[in-house]
Design a protein around this motif. Sequence first.
Motif, PDB file in Angstrom:
ATOM      1  N   ILE A 121      34.199 -42.989 -74.833  1.00  0.00           N
ATOM      2  CA  ILE A 121      35.240 -41.952 -74.823  1.00  0.00           C
ATOM      3  C   ILE A 121      34.935 -40.914 -73.766  1.00  0.00           C
ATOM      4  CG2 ILE A 121      36.323 -40.143 -76.207  1.00  0.00           C
ATOM      5  CD1 ILE A 121      35.887 -41.865 -78.662  1.00  0.00           C
ATOM      6  N   ASP A 122      33.677 -40.533 -73.642  1.00  0.00           N
ATOM      7  CA  ASP A 122      33.299 -39.543 -72.626  1.00  0.00           C
ATOM      8  C   ASP A 122      33.554 -40.074 -71.214  1.00  0.00           C
ATOM      9  OD1 ASP A 122      32.547 -37.831 -74.618  1.00  0.00           O
ATOM     10  OD2 ASP A 122      30.398 -38.336 -74.539  1.00  0.00           O
ATOM     11  N   ARG A 123      33.268 -41.361 -70.976  1.00  0.00           N
ATOM     12  CA  ARG A 123      33.512 -41.938 -69.638  1.00  0.00           C
ATOM     13  C   ARG A 123      34.995 -41.942 -69.320  1.00  0.00           C
ATOM     14  NH1 ARG A 123      29.395 -45.583 -71.212  1.00  0.00           N
ATOM     15  NH2 ARG A 123      30.983 -47.133 -71.828  1.00  0.00           N
ATOM     16  N   GLU A 124      35.826 -42.294 -70.298  1.00  0.00           N
ATOM     17  CA  GLU A 124      37.266 -42.314 -70.068  1.00  0.00           C
ATOM     18  C   GLU A 124      37.779 -40.924 -69.742  1.00  0.00           C
ATOM     19  OE1 GLU A 124      39.164 -44.009 -73.430  1.00  0.00           O
ATOM     20  OE2 GLU A 124      38.370 -46.040 -73.072  1.00  0.00           O
ATOM     21  N   ARG A 125      37.286 -39.942 -70.423  1.00  0.00           N
ATOM     22  CA  ARG A 125      37.726 -38.575 -70.156  1.00  0.00           C
ATOM     23  C   ARG A 125      37.280 -38.118 -68.767  1.00  0.00           C
ATOM     24  NH1 ARG A 125      36.234 -35.738 -75.984  1.00  0.00           N
ATOM     25  NH2 ARG A 125      37.979 -36.683 -77.161  1.00  0.00           N
ATOM     26  N   ALA A 126      36.081 -38.495 -68.364  1.00  0.00           N
ATOM     27  CA  ALA A 126      35.603 -38.122 -67.006  1.00  0.00           C
ATOM     28  C   ALA A 126      36.442 -38.791 -65.925  1.00  0.00           C
ATOM     29  CB  ALA A 126      34.143 -38.503 -66.842  1.00  0.00           C
ATOM     30  N   LEU A 127      36.794 -40.056 -66.090  1.00  0.00           N
ATOM     31  CA  LEU A 127      37.640 -40.744 -65.114  1.00  0.00           C
ATOM     32  C   LEU A 127      39.029 -40.123 -65.051  1.00  0.00           C
ATOM     33  CD1 LEU A 127      36.627 -44.467 -65.811  1.00  0.00           C
ATOM     34  CD2 LEU A 127      36.020 -43.081 -63.829  1.00  0.00           C
ATOM     35  N   SER A 128      39.518 -39.712 -66.219  1.00  0.00           N
ATOM     36  CA  SER A 128      40.859 -39.105 -66.236  1.00  0.00           C
ATOM     37  C   SER A 128      40.870 -37.779 -65.504  1.00  0.00           C
ATOM     38  CB  SER A 128      41.301 -38.900 -67.703  1.00  0.00           C
ATOM     39  OG  SER A 128      42.533 -38.243 -67.744  1.00  0.00           O
ATOM     40  N   ARG A 129      39.810 -37.008 -65.651  1.00  0.00           N
ATOM     41  CA  ARG A 129      39.759 -35.735 -64.929  1.00  0.00           C
ATOM     42  C   ARG A 129      39.611 -35.963 -63.419  1.00  0.00           C
ATOM     43  NH1 ARG A 129      36.529 -34.221 -69.440  1.00  0.00           N
ATOM     44  NH2 ARG A 129      34.650 -34.729 -68.233  1.00  0.00           N
ATOM     45  N   ALA A 130      38.846 -36.982 -63.034  1.00  0.00           N
ATOM     46  CA  ALA A 130      38.640 -37.264 -61.605  1.00  0.00           C
ATOM     47  C   ALA A 130      39.925 -37.753 -60.929  1.00  0.00           C
ATOM     48  CB  ALA A 130      37.534 -38.292 -61.427  1.00  0.00           C
ATOM     49  N   ALA A 131      40.791 -38.392 -61.689  1.00  0.00           N
ATOM     50  CA  ALA A 131      42.038 -38.936 -61.123  1.00  0.00           C
ATOM     51  C   ALA A 131      43.100 -37.883 -60.940  1.00  0.00           C
ATOM     52  CB  ALA A 131      42.559 -40.078 -61.999  1.00  0.00           C
TER      53      ALA A 131
END
Length: 429
Positions: free
Chosen positions: A417-427
């Motif tokens: 979940i943390d990785r998905e949130r980090a990718l979403s912020r980077a996009a």
Amino acid sequence: MSARELVRVEVLSRVKAGTLSLGSAATMLAVSYRQAKRLARRYKAEGAKGLKHRSAGGASNHARPPAERERALALVREKYSGPVDVRFGPTLAAEHLASEDGVTVHHDTLRRWMLTAGLWSRARKRAPHRQRRDRKAHFGELVQFDGSFHEWYEARGPRGCLMNLVDDATGETLARLGDEETIWAAVDVLRRWIEAYGVPLALYTDWKNVYVRVPNAEEQVTGAVPLTQLGRMCAALGIQIIAANSPQAKGRVERNHGTHQDRLVKKLRRLGIADATAANAFLETTYLPEHNARFVQAPASTDDFHRRTPSRVTLDRVFQLEETRVLSNDWVVRYDTRYFQVARQSHQPPARSTVLVRENASGAIEIRYRERLMQWTEIAAPVKLTPVEGRTRLSSAPHRPARPSADHPWRRDARAIDRERALSRAARP
């Protein structure tokens, strides 16, 4: 001589007299024929003493040396002897001889030595003889109080309890028959005694909860004297309650029970009495006057220790149960599963004040709030609502918590979940 040797003397005397054959004598003595011949020759030559065992009276082959015996006895006489309640027994003396003096001797051997030397006796240490306690010198100084459960009506009626008061000095008796040994049964017979003779100085009872009780945790901490309801009543009248530690201690009333269980039962049988009302009428009018006339004796002193009888109003006030209860905010008192609505004294709630509830033998209730007699009305107990009645339920099925779905975050790895949130912020632009 031993018993076996005495039998041999009897049998061989018959052989010597010619009335019994030697073969029959051998059978009777359970020995061989050759042994019977040897015994017969010895009896003929030496008489009865010839049949005595040759080792009798001699020293044992395993005997301890005389010097060792004398040393052990000297140590016992010096260190472990004395009066009966002071001296050591053979077992204890043998232990101390081994541990302190280095003399090892078996306790049974030491016992024989001590018996021979007069340092020990076979008499057991008896408990001291207990004499009967002398009667009190004054009438009313001590009254013994007890209940006796017995088949007073035999098969004609139920088992009953005789509440019995016996004066220690004179044997004067007052008794009442009832069903159980309750507080009101005790109050009834005690009040009758007070009305007849006056207030006694002390009552001698057993350890039943009607009379005395052990202190509770709070009383143990504060040092308060534990009182039963009867104990509080007696304290108000100045009567001391003494609890006996054994039935033998209050033997006067116990023996009185035995007399009643013989004489009273038979008299009730002859009259066909089978209930407490008729029995108490017979006790009051006939049985007790005859019993006291026969068994009462004069006290050592003519002084009567009874105090004057209080007024009837005083006795009515004293012989009541008293309980402290909390007055709720709606001025309701709960007592013995009953509810009483007390008349309001003000528009303010009583702030959890306490009231004193009194109940007499007839069941009449009296409530006092801050020493004032209160008016009250008994009300019905509040109805306790069940869970179904207290709240509305949508379904009669038992409630079960909802289970999270398969893609619920609780079921996923927190790192994913943390990785998905980090990718979403980077996009994000």
